[in-house]
Scaffold this motif. Sequence first.
Motif, PDB file in Angstrom:
ATOM      1  N   VAL A  86       0.873  -1.176   0.000  1.00  0.00           N
ATOM      2  CA  VAL A  86       0.000   0.000   0.000  1.00  0.00           C
ATOM      3  C   VAL A  86       0.907   1.222   0.000  1.00  0.00           C
ATOM      4  N   ARG A  87       0.959   1.939  -1.107  1.00  0.00           N
ATOM      5  CA  ARG A  87       1.830   3.102  -1.206  1.00  0.00           C
ATOM      6  C   ARG A  87       1.154   4.309  -0.575  1.00  0.00           C
ATOM      7  N   ILE A  88       1.911   5.022   0.264  1.00  0.00           N
ATOM      8  CA  ILE A  88       1.343   6.148   1.007  1.00  0.00           C
ATOM      9  C   ILE A  88       2.070   7.438   0.637  1.00  0.00           C
ATOM     10  N   ASP A  89       1.305   8.538   0.569  1.00  0.00           N
ATOM     11  CA  ASP A  89       1.911   9.850   0.349  1.00  0.00           C
ATOM     12  C   ASP A  89       1.458  10.840   1.419  1.00  0.00           C
ATOM     13  N   SER A  90       0.741  10.313   2.456  1.00  0.00           N
ATOM     14  CA  SER A  90       0.348  11.124   3.600  1.00  0.00           C
ATOM     15  C   SER A  90       0.260  10.193   4.804  1.00  0.00           C
ATOM     16  N   LEU A  91       0.039  10.783   5.985  1.00  0.00           N
ATOM     17  CA  LEU A  91      -0.038   9.985   7.217  1.00  0.00           C
ATOM     18  C   LEU A  91      -1.461   9.935   7.751  1.00  0.00           C
ATOM     19  N   ASP A  92      -2.436  10.044   6.858  1.00  0.00           N
ATOM     20  CA  ASP A  92      -3.831  10.099   7.278  1.00  0.00           C
ATOM     21  C   ASP A  92      -4.417   8.737   7.637  1.00  0.00           C
ATOM     22  N   ASP A  93      -3.823   7.662   7.148  1.00  0.00           N
ATOM     23  CA  ASP A  93      -4.376   6.325   7.395  1.00  0.00           C
ATOM     24  C   ASP A  93      -4.208   5.977   8.879  1.00  0.00           C
ATOM     25  N   PRO A  94      -5.300   5.715   9.609  1.00  0.00           N
ATOM     26  CA  PRO A  94      -5.190   5.413  11.048  1.00  0.00           C
ATOM     27  C   PRO A  94      -4.391   4.150  11.333  1.00  0.00           C
ATOM     28  N   ARG A  95      -4.226   3.274  10.343  1.00  0.00           N
ATOM     29  CA  ARG A  95      -3.433   2.063  10.560  1.00  0.00           C
ATOM     30  C   ARG A  95      -1.953   2.379  10.747  1.00  0.00           C
ATOM     31  N   LEU A  96      -1.547   3.582  10.368  1.00  0.00           N
ATOM     32  CA  LEU A  96      -0.164   4.001  10.556  1.00  0.00           C
ATOM     33  C   LEU A  96       0.136   4.406  11.999  1.00  0.00           C
ATOM     34  N   ASP A  97      -0.897   4.528  12.828  1.00  0.00           N
ATOM     35  CA  ASP A  97      -0.690   4.945  14.212  1.00  0.00           C
ATOM     36  C   ASP A  97       0.230   3.987  14.976  1.00  0.00           C
ATOM     37  N   ASP A  98       0.272   2.725  14.563  1.00  0.00           N
ATOM     38  CA  ASP A  98       1.161   1.766  15.223  1.00  0.00           C
ATOM     39  C   ASP A  98       2.614   2.217  15.195  1.00  0.00           C
ATOM     40  N   TYR A  99       2.974   3.044  14.194  1.00  0.00           N
ATOM     41  CA  TYR A  99       4.375   3.426  13.994  1.00  0.00           C
ATOM     42  C   TYR A  99       4.673   4.855  14.433  1.00  0.00           C
ATOM     43  N   ALA A 100       3.675   5.558  14.938  1.00  0.00           N
ATOM     44  CA  ALA A 100       3.863   6.956  15.293  1.00  0.00           C
ATOM     45  C   ALA A 100       4.697   7.099  16.565  1.00  0.00           C
ATOM     46  N   ARG A 101       5.667   8.009  16.535  1.00  0.00           N
ATOM     47  CA  ARG A 101       6.473   8.381  17.702  1.00  0.00           C
ATOM     48  C   ARG A 101       7.164   7.164  18.328  1.00  0.00           C
ATOM     49  N   LEU A 102       7.837   6.403  17.504  1.00  0.00           N
ATOM     50  CA  LEU A 102       8.524   5.209  18.000  1.00  0.00           C
ATOM     51  C   LEU A 102       9.660   5.550  18.953  1.00  0.00           C
ATOM     52  N   THR A 103      10.159   6.769  18.916  1.00  0.00           N
ATOM     53  CA  THR A 103      11.268   7.145  19.794  1.00  0.00           C
ATOM     54  C   THR A 103      10.801   7.608  21.175  1.00  0.00           C
ATOM     55  N   ASP A 104       9.505   7.723  21.387  1.00  0.00           N
ATOM     56  CA  ASP A 104       8.968   8.143  22.680  1.00  0.00           C
ATOM     57  C   ASP A 104       8.847   6.907  23.573  1.00  0.00           C
ATOM     58  N   VAL A 105       9.879   6.641  24.360  1.00  0.00           N
ATOM     59  CA  VAL A 105       9.946   5.403  25.132  1.00  0.00           C
ATOM     60  C   VAL A 105       8.802   5.312  26.141  1.00  0.00           C
ATOM     61  N   ALA A 106       8.545   6.409  26.847  1.00  0.00           N
ATOM     62  CA  ALA A 106       7.492   6.383  27.865  1.00  0.00           C
ATOM     63  C   ALA A 106       6.136   6.078  27.239  1.00  0.00           C
ATOM     64  N   LEU A 107       5.877   6.658  26.081  1.00  0.00           N
ATOM     65  CA  LEU A 107       4.608   6.402  25.394  1.00  0.00           C
ATOM     66  C   LEU A 107       4.517   4.965  24.930  1.00  0.00           C
ATOM     67  N   ARG A 108       5.565   4.477  24.281  1.00  0.00           N
ATOM     68  CA  ARG A 108       5.520   3.142  23.701  1.00  0.00           C
ATOM     69  C   ARG A 108       5.463   2.059  24.769  1.00  0.00           C
ATOM     70  N   ARG A 109       6.074   2.323  25.931  1.00  0.00           N
ATOM     71  CA  ARG A 109       6.074   1.343  27.014  1.00  0.00           C
ATOM     72  C   ARG A 109       4.646   1.022  27.449  1.00  0.00           C
TER      73      ARG A 109
END
Length: 271
Positions: A4-27
Amino acid sequence: MHPVRIDSLDDPRLDDYARLTDVALRRVTEPEGGLYIAESNTVIERAVRAGHVPRSVLVQEKWLDSVLPLVAGHDGPVFVGSDALLEELTGFRMHRGAIAAMHRPVLPTVAEVVRDARLVVVLEDVVDHTNVGAVFRSVAGLGADAVLVSPRCADPLYRRSVRVSMGTVLQVPWTRIGEWPAAGEDLRAQGFHVAAMALTDRSVDLEAFVADVPERVALVMGTEGQGLTPAAVAAADTTVRIPMHHGVDSLNVAAASAVGLWAVAHAQRAR
């Protein structure tokens, strides 16, 4: 799985990958969402081989052809986007090709994990993901059988733990164990001698301990700063120390685990 080729971040399925560097959030969000992140083709391959199911994959265009065979037979999107867009989403520059959001497997019971084990490591409240991953790598490489982690121990499936372990957290059996003293009683009920790695007046040298090594050993390791809690030490059958020199009192928990595991595993094999 299908691209699935994407050119924006509007797809809610992409939320799994948002802010991967935020350790406290991801924990918090990863376990609550029932997922973990597998980073790199090698780790994704090991995860799938271990029976874990991908929910989706995020990949750079140049790696797409090498990733698709790894997840063949599974359903879900393989998101493909520009390097700049993927960096905006994740918070870092992707250089390992692909990241997969994996469904988190149900943890087995302690009895299931240790059923055929002779040597297990228990991690009490180790909060550094790098150390957790390094311990798993030592367990796999030195021939131990399983890892048990306390309720407050860092998540072995956090992406840094997985990466540092070289994916061995996906191969080594593990689960969470309860609090002391019940945890010690649970281990003894499974036939284990509980050996706490700690500096006390009653600690015996590692060499003396392995000279008459028990048939089944649970090697308990503590936090990076304070070591084992008094409750963990009190619940142990033996406290063990690694002799040190030049005024150094202890090793980093990952290094100490490697030394202890090698000594105990070698002695057990020589029985």
